[in-house]
Write an enzyme that holds these catalytic residues in place. Structure first.
Site, PDB file in Angstrom:
ATOM      1  N   GLU A  31      -5.652   4.458  -1.119  1.00 19.93           N
ATOM      2  CA  GLU A  31      -6.972   4.933  -0.693  1.00 19.93           C
ATOM      3  C   GLU A  31      -7.564   5.917  -1.698  1.00 19.93           C
ATOM      4  O   GLU A  31      -8.785   5.944  -1.902  1.00 19.93           O
ATOM      5  CB  GLU A  31      -6.884   5.578   0.695  1.00 19.93           C
ATOM      6  CG  GLU A  31      -6.353   4.654   1.789  1.00 19.93           C
ATOM      7  CD  GLU A  31      -7.140   3.366   1.912  1.00 19.93           C
ATOM      8  OE1 GLU A  31      -8.331   3.354   1.553  1.00 19.93           O
ATOM      9  OE2 GLU A  31      -6.561   2.352   2.347  1.00 19.93           O
ATOM     10  N   ASP A  41      -8.843  -6.513   0.400  1.00 19.52           N
ATOM     11  CA  ASP A  41      -9.689  -6.137  -0.742  1.00 19.52           C
ATOM     12  C   ASP A  41      -9.908  -7.316  -1.673  1.00 19.52           C
ATOM     13  O   ASP A  41     -11.031  -7.595  -2.100  1.00 19.52           O
ATOM     14  CB  ASP A  41      -9.052  -4.983  -1.519  1.00 19.52           C
ATOM     15  CG  ASP A  41      -8.893  -3.728  -0.672  1.00 19.52           C
ATOM     16  OD1 ASP A  41      -9.715  -3.528   0.233  1.00 19.52           O
ATOM     17  OD2 ASP A  41      -7.945  -2.958  -0.930  1.00 19.52           O
TER      18      ASP A  41
END
Length: 666
Positions: free
Chosen positions: A454, A530
């Site tokens: 992250e 992603d």
């Protein structure tokens, strides 16, 4: 609504409510059905009783005939029967004289006075017998009819009660299920609808036409025969229809599209005709059909065969709306979130003259919706709804109502006296990304990988040319799929995206995978979503948006969608294999450029990656402002420092404005 309206409908119109709403139900069809059931059960019982006694029984004296038959071994089976009065007789089966195996045994009846004497005779000759008591005639009749009555009772409670619960008897199976909405009971008006001003104006025209038709007929205008409300789920189509019912001074009928479709062919068409008959009797009136796609789907789609019941129902609807005998004064208002599957004949002018699109609300619309729903809530003075509206692009009216309800529950759970901004923001995050799942405990290794992943997303986001602001980054699992998340909130509603912005988004998606590889020398499955999203965007850039420099500004492939599925099933390839290979190469090239851009950013900010990941492991959640401060200053500022930074920034903006040359545009 005018103050001189009497509740319950237009003058002279008797309200048609369901049983229990000011009307006594009509049980006459059911009463006749029950009588016929009883008659049928009686016939079956008599037949059963007669069938058990239709064999001839011959009476014989005890002596000498019965004694002789016993002595000769002609008695096959005996029953010593005592009736209700105490009298006794012997019922016996006699072996046929011809001794044939297929012959039916004769039955005899012998009246006796001494049962013990008969039993002694039978025991002596070793003839089997049973002692029995006879049942009353009435009981035998009831025992035969009881199974039939139970069967009809089950049928009544399973089927008939279901029909009664829908407000119709068995004889009204083909009648319309449209309900006349009582104006006195409907409390929703246009004041309860916000964020869809254009749609309100269009439907308000219809209501004004019904109130004052001469105003529009002066110029030769006519009232629209049908209005179709279409838009995504939760945008307020049904709510708008309720508001129309609350504002209209004419009878308003409401029905769902699924109420027409039944297992039996022809029932739906009959209900359509009956609905328009009711409308003619109460004309002028409004009829609202919710989820019309259930009955108005396109015919002859060539998949899954036909559907006779739905097609007959649709044909009846088409004829009633614009056929030889058009129902004057009956205005149809329908709602659907699938206008693409509706039959073209249903959408043409003359049936649905007006099609109103109710889209997702804009920033101002979201703020108006929040303010409307917040009337019933207790908000703190500092709860700025404009701020929440800015952070909820893509939310429908139903989502915003749910957000406020979740915020109220969170504040009540915390024992607060009013709903505050943190409650509203947590409710927004819960609705958008899912609830925090602190019960899902990650081990230290997984938590560390998630933190660096992250942090990589956040650093790339803040270093590319164009990106949405970071709301917060967290390593607390949310929803069903996220172990962590980098949350971004757009500053405004966006309808177009440029190539530079899309390439920045692709680099942001790659940041998590590169951070894992740089730190641990390995990659995990955490970047699956992603990579899937990055590949989807890159394919759209090449095949749909013409953003490939080598292939040029054109599209590739035609999407094939099944009408009843409403989503892409396959893509028709209208280009050569060589072009297909170039498309794949171009997609790979775009993704590799984004990958290298993200790698370069993270290598230049490796110290910031360690800093942000370390703080994430310590605090689990960082706000977007804190992440920006870590990148810019290497630490999180306190409130006083932030205040000085904001005032300095405002001074710089004022100086830039004062130095702008005269006539220059911003």
């Amino acid at each position: 609504m005018n103050g001189n309206n009497t509740p319950g409908g237009a003058p002279g119109i008797k309200p048609k409510g369901r049983p229990g709403q000011g009307q006594s139900p009509d049980f006459s069809p059911m009463r006749g059905l029950i009588i016929w059931m009883i008659v049928f059960a009686g016939i079956v019982a008599i037949f059963h009783f007669w069938n058990t006694r239709r064999q001839d029984v011959e009476e014989k004296p005890f002596s000498p005939d019965f004694v002789q038959l016993v002595n000769d071994g002609k008695i096959k089976e005996c029953r010593i029967v005592t009736d209700m009065s105490g009298r006794m007789h012997v019922s016996a089966d006699v072996v046929p004289p011809d001794n044939s195996t297929g012959a039916r045994p004769l039955k005899i009846k012998v009246n006796i006075t001494d049962g013990d004497k008969v039993q002694g005779l039978l025991q002596e000759k070793k003839v089997g017998y049973r002692n029995m008591r006879s049942s009353p005639l009435l009981w035998e009749i009831l025992s035969g009819a009881l199974p039939v009555l139970l069967l009809f009772g089950v049928l009544y409670f399973v089927f008939i009660r279901q029909i009664r619960s829908a407000g119709h008897g068995i004889m009204g199976f083909g009648r319309s299920r449209a309900k006349l909405l009582m104006r006195g009971s409907n409390k929703i008006t246009f004041e309860n609808v916000a964020g869809i001003d254009e749609a309100k104006e269009e439907v308000q025209e219809i209501i004004e036409f019904l109130k004052d038709p001469k105003k529009f007929q002066t110029l030769g205008g006519r009232i629209p025969k049908g209005v179709l409300l279409m838009g995504p789920p939760g945008t307020g189509k049904t709510l708008l229809a309720k508001a129309i019912a609350g504002q209209a001074d004419v009878p308003f009928f409401s029905i769902s599209g699924s109420d027409f479709v039944e297992m039996f062919v022809g029932v739906g068409a009959s209900r359509v005709r009956d609905m328009f008959e009711q409308g003619k009797k109460n004309a002028p009136c409004l009829v609202f059909i919710d989820e019309i796609d259930a009955v108005g789907r396109s015919r002859f789609t060539g998949i899954g065969g036909g559907h006779d019941e739905r097609e007959q129902t649709l044909n009846a609807l088409l004829v009633e709306m614009d056929g030889f005998e058009t129902s004057e004064g009956v205005i149809i208002i329908a709602a659907t979130n699938r206008p693409d599957v509706l039959d073209p004949a249903l959408l043409r002018p003359g049936r649905f003259d007006r099609q109103i699109v109710i889209d997702l609300p804009t920033l101002d619309g979201r703020e108006a919706i929040l303010k409307m729903h917040a009337r019933k809530l207790k908000l703190s003075p500092g709860a700025e709804l404009r701020r929440i509206a800015r952070g909820t692009p893509g939310f429908s009216g139903a989502d915003l109502e749910n957000l406020l309800n979740e915020a109220a529950l969170l504040a009540a759970r915390s024992g607060k006296a009013a709903i505050e901004i943190p409650d509203l923001e947590e409710a927004r995050d819960k609705v958008r990304w899912g609830r925090e799942r602190r019960s899902r405990v990650l081990d230290e290794k997984d938590k560390k990988i998630t933190a660096y992943h992250e942090a990589g997303h956040a650093i790339v986001t803040l270093n590319v040319k164009q990106s949405e602001p970071i709301h917060k980054i967290t390593i607390i699992p949310r929803g069903t799929a996220y172990l962590g998340a980098t949350m971004q909130l757009p500053e405004k509603d966006r309808y177009l995206e440029g190539r530079e912005k899309l390439e920045s988004m692709l680099a942001t998606y790659m940041g998590g995978r590169i951070a894992e590889e740089m730190t641990f020398g390995d990659v995990t499955t955490g970047a699956r979503s992603d990579l899937r999203e990055a590949t989807r965007i890159a394919r759209h850039m090449v095949c749909d948006w013409g953003m490939s420099q080598d292939l040029g500004p054109r599209t590739f492939g035609e999407k094939e969608e099944l009408m009843f599925l409403g989503r892409e099933v396959s893509r028709h390839q209208d280009y050569s294999e060589e072009t297909s290979r170039k498309i794949d190469e171009e997609i790979n090239l775009i993704l590799k450029r984004a990958f290298e851009k993200a790698r370069s950013i993270l290598f230049d900010n490796k110290d910031k990656l360690e800093l942000i990941a370390g703080l994430l492991l310590e605090k689990e959640t960082l706000d977007g402002i804190e992440v920006e401060e870590l990148l810019k200053h290497g630490r999180i500022l306190d409130e006083a420092e932030r205040g000085r930074q904001e005032s300095a920034g405002n001074d710089d903006k004022a100086a830039a404005v004062s130095e702008k040359p005269a006539g220059a545009q911003g």
